[in-house]
Design an enzyme around this catalytic site. Structure first.
Site, PDB file in Angstrom:
ATOM      1  N   SER A 196      36.077 -45.166 124.097  1.00  0.00           N
ATOM      2  CA  SER A 196      35.385 -44.477 123.004  1.00  0.00           C
ATOM      3  C   SER A 196      35.040 -45.395 121.840  1.00  0.00           C
ATOM      4  O   SER A 196      34.480 -44.935 120.849  1.00  0.00           O
ATOM      5  CB  SER A 196      36.233 -43.301 122.520  1.00  0.00           C
ATOM      6  OG  SER A 196      37.523 -43.756 122.202  1.00  0.00           O
TER       7      SER A 196
ATOM      8  N   THR B 111      37.153 -41.743 118.167  1.00  0.00           N
ATOM      9  CA  THR B 111      36.878 -42.645 117.058  1.00  0.00           C
ATOM     10  C   THR B 111      38.190 -43.177 116.508  1.00  0.00           C
ATOM     11  O   THR B 111      39.126 -42.407 116.281  1.00  0.00           O
ATOM     12  CB  THR B 111      36.160 -41.883 115.934  1.00  0.00           C
ATOM     13  OG1 THR B 111      34.893 -41.487 116.427  1.00  0.00           O
ATOM     14  CG2 THR B 111      35.978 -42.750 114.698  1.00  0.00           C
TER      15      THR B 111
ATOM     16  N   THR C 235      33.365 -46.547 116.521  1.00  0.00           N
ATOM     17  CA  THR C 235      33.203 -45.652 117.676  1.00  0.00           C
ATOM     18  C   THR C 235      31.997 -46.054 118.518  1.00  0.00           C
ATOM     19  O   THR C 235      31.073 -46.705 118.020  1.00  0.00           O
ATOM     20  CB  THR C 235      33.001 -44.197 117.202  1.00  0.00           C
ATOM     21  OG1 THR C 235      33.050 -43.312 118.314  1.00  0.00           O
ATOM     22  CG2 THR C 235      31.680 -43.990 116.500  1.00  0.00           C
TER      23      THR C 235
ATOM     24  N   ARG D  52      21.045 -41.268 118.878  1.00  0.00           N
ATOM     25  CA  ARG D  52      21.953 -40.389 118.122  1.00  0.00           C
ATOM     26  C   ARG D  52      22.988 -41.225 117.344  1.00  0.00           C
ATOM     27  O   ARG D  52      23.562 -42.168 117.851  1.00  0.00           O
ATOM     28  CB  ARG D  52      22.670 -39.439 119.084  1.00  0.00           C
ATOM     29  CG  ARG D  52      23.618 -38.453 118.414  1.00  0.00           C
ATOM     30  CD  ARG D  52      25.034 -38.950 118.388  1.00  0.00           C
ATOM     31  NE  ARG D  52      25.982 -37.941 117.890  1.00  0.00           N
ATOM     32  CZ  ARG D  52      27.256 -38.192 117.632  1.00  0.00           C
ATOM     33  NH1 ARG D  52      27.749 -39.383 117.821  1.00  0.00           N
ATOM     34  NH2 ARG D  52      28.048 -37.248 117.178  1.00  0.00           N
ATOM     35  N   VAL D  53      23.199 -40.831 116.107  1.00  0.00           N
ATOM     36  CA  VAL D  53      24.229 -41.455 115.278  1.00  0.00           C
ATOM     37  C   VAL D  53      25.156 -40.350 114.796  1.00  0.00           C
ATOM     38  O   VAL D  53      24.694 -39.270 114.401  1.00  0.00           O
ATOM     39  CB  VAL D  53      23.591 -42.188 114.073  1.00  0.00           C
ATOM     40  CG1 VAL D  53      24.650 -42.660 113.096  1.00  0.00           C
ATOM     41  CG2 VAL D  53      22.744 -43.368 114.560  1.00  0.00           C
ATOM     42  N   GLY D  54      26.449 -40.600 114.831  1.00  0.00           N
ATOM     43  CA  GLY D  54      27.413 -39.582 114.407  1.00  0.00           C
ATOM     44  C   GLY D  54      27.887 -39.797 112.977  1.00  0.00           C
ATOM     45  O   GLY D  54      27.200 -40.405 112.154  1.00  0.00           O
ATOM     46  N   ASP D  55      29.064 -39.291 112.707  1.00  0.00           N
ATOM     47  CA  ASP D  55      29.623 -39.367 111.352  1.00  0.00           C
ATOM     48  C   ASP D  55      30.253 -40.713 111.031  1.00  0.00           C
ATOM     49  O   ASP D  55      30.351 -41.105 109.869  1.00  0.00           O
ATOM     50  CB  ASP D  55      30.720 -38.295 111.217  1.00  0.00           C
ATOM     51  CG  ASP D  55      31.863 -38.528 112.213  1.00  0.00           C
ATOM     52  OD1 ASP D  55      31.572 -38.707 113.418  1.00  0.00           O
ATOM     53  OD2 ASP D  55      33.040 -38.542 111.801  1.00  0.00           O
TER      54      ASP D  55
ATOM     55  N   THR E  16      37.696 -37.941 113.185  1.00  0.00           N
ATOM     56  CA  THR E  16      37.375 -38.147 114.594  1.00  0.00           C
ATOM     57  C   THR E  16      36.891 -36.810 115.148  1.00  0.00           C
ATOM     58  O   THR E  16      37.197 -35.754 114.593  1.00  0.00           O
ATOM     59  CB  THR E  16      38.610 -38.655 115.374  1.00  0.00           C
ATOM     60  OG1 THR E  16      38.256 -38.851 116.751  1.00  0.00           O
ATOM     61  CG2 THR E  16      39.773 -37.685 115.307  1.00  0.00           C
ATOM     62  N   GLY E  17      36.136 -36.882 116.236  1.00  0.00           N
ATOM     63  CA  GLY E  17      35.644 -35.643 116.830  1.00  0.00           C
ATOM     64  C   GLY E  17      34.143 -35.499 116.675  1.00  0.00           C
ATOM     65  O   GLY E  17      33.437 -36.482 116.464  1.00  0.00           O
TER      66      GLY E  17
ATOM     67  N   GLY F  98      30.931 -35.468 115.456  1.00  0.00           N
ATOM     68  CA  GLY F  98      30.439 -36.013 114.198  1.00  0.00           C
ATOM     69  C   GLY F  98      29.462 -35.121 113.461  1.00  0.00           C
ATOM     70  O   GLY F  98      29.426 -35.127 112.222  1.00  0.00           O
TER      71      GLY F  98
HETATM   72  N1  ASP Z   1      33.076 -38.939 115.653  1.00  0.00           N
HETATM   73  C1  ASP Z   1      32.401 -39.624 116.712  1.00  0.00           C
HETATM   74  C2  ASP Z   1      30.957 -39.284 116.704  1.00  0.00           C
HETATM   75  O1  ASP Z   1      30.606 -38.133 116.465  1.00  0.00           O
HETATM   76  C3  ASP Z   1      32.914 -39.387 118.072  1.00  0.00           C
HETATM   77  C4  ASP Z   1      34.329 -38.995 118.298  1.00  0.00           C
HETATM   78  O2  ASP Z   1      35.202 -39.241 117.488  1.00  0.00           O
HETATM   79  O3  ASP Z   1      34.592 -38.423 119.357  1.00  0.00           O
HETATM   80  O4  ASP Z   1      30.174 -40.138 117.004  1.00  0.00           O
END
Ligand code: ASP
Length: 328
Positions: free
Chosen positions: A88, A190, A208, A218-221, A241-242, A244
């Site tokens: 990840s 993450t 991450t 795509r870009v996350g948080d 984490t999780g 985003g």
């Molecule tokens: N937070 C990360 C994202 O959304 C991914 C993750 O932590 O699972 O890119």
């Protein structure tokens, strides 16, 4: 260190501070005033999302020698970026649906300086590129080709990030191409890390490869300062984490730090940030988000939507993986 030894050692120490900090942080707390800055604040200390002992140990080694929190968090998360078994982050990360591994990372120091990279390809240590963005450019964030070109100019080695294992899994996924993020399929995601050094300065980093099989681009948080990570050296820090998208919509890490500024403990602040995601969201059961936080006294907290998220704390009182309490 085993939990029992950890507890014994803790009880011999500055109990008043510690008992309300590390050990109580996995309990469900109601909002309560954050302790005023105390002389015997826990420092140095490092906390990271997920059970990543190699990463927190590395960061601790930096802190223990009197190193600064910025070097500690960078060194810590780099361990996971280089670990091909961690699918990840960094090298070995799962690709997007086109089969490209693209990395997002950011870093923030005690002065409020920050740097980030998004959609970075072919470079394992995204966090170090983010640090170079912070230190060597007038900008905060570089994306895609520009980020890669910058990394190249700074002498970062280009590597193939897609490992055979991740490639085979992706090919398997392509047979159905069903985009359904799976909650906590493994004990990491993450890697966000927060540290306080011996001087009492707080820094953080977050790295991450993003959601597996995400749409191209795509870009996350995680690389977005305020969402995936936020530090305020007067108050504390938070990281996420999780999924985003949910963190971005609620500017989660900034929210956690601001709640601590208003007097919440790290635990209570993380709980409220999760509540904001859950509230009014009919699909919240399909989402996992976890937050961790630390305040200036070295008190820590963590909270998530689904059970299964844990975080790791390392201080002179020992190191431990803490199962986070969850909304569900
Ligand atoms: N937070 C990360 C994202 O959304 C991914 C993750 O932590 O699972 O890119």
């Amino acid at each position: 260190m085993q939990r029992r030894k950890f507890l014994q050692k803790s009880s011999l120490s500055t109990a008043a501070v510690l008992s309300s900090s590390i050990l109580s942080t996995c309990k469900n707390e109601k909002a309560k005033a954050a302790a005023p800055l105390v002389a015997n604040a826990i420092k140095p200390i490092v906390i990271a999302t997920w059970n990543v002992p190699n990463a927190t140990t590395k960061a601790w080694q930096v802190l223990e020698k009197g190193g600064n929190a910025l070097d500690a968090v960078e060194a810590g998360v780099k361990v996971e970026e280089a670990d091909v078994d961690n699918q990840s982050v960094g090298k070995g990360g799962r690709p997007d649906r086109e089969g490209h591994v693209t990395l997002d990372a950011c870093i923030m120091d005690q002065h409020g300086n920050c740097g980030a990279v998004v959609y970075l390809k072919n470079i394992t240590h995204a966090v170090s590129v983010a640090r170079k963005v912070m230190e060597d450019t007038p900008h905060v964030m570089l994306a895609g080709e520009g980020a890669e070109q910058f990394a190249d100019e700074k002498g970062f080695e280009k590597e193939t990030l897609l490992t055979e294992k991740s490639r085979m899994e992706w090919l398997e996924w392509k047979k159905e191409s069903k985009y359904e993020p799976v909650i906590n399929i493994e004990n990491h995601d993450t890697i966000g890390m927060l540290a306080i050094d011996a001087q009492g300065d707080i820094c953080g980093a977050c790295t991450t490869s993003g959601m597996a099989y995400k749409m191209a681009g795509r870009v996350g948080d995680s690389p977005i300062v305020g969402s995936g990570l936020f530090i305020d050296n007067e108050i504390g820090g938070a990281t996420a984490t999780g999924q985003g998208e949910e963190v971005v919509k609620t500017v989660g890490s900034f929210l956690v730090v601001e709640l601590m500024r208003q007097g919440r403990s790290p635990q209570s602040a993380c709980e409220e940030a999760v509540n904001r995601i859950v509230k009014g969201n009919p699909n919240f059961k399909d989402i996992q988000v976890g937050y961790i936080a630390i305040n200036k006294n070295g008190q820590t907290g963590g909270y998530c939507i689904h059970p299964g998220f844990s975080y790791r704390v390392y201080s002179e009182y020992g190191h431990e993986n803490i199962e986070s309490n969850s909304y569900l």
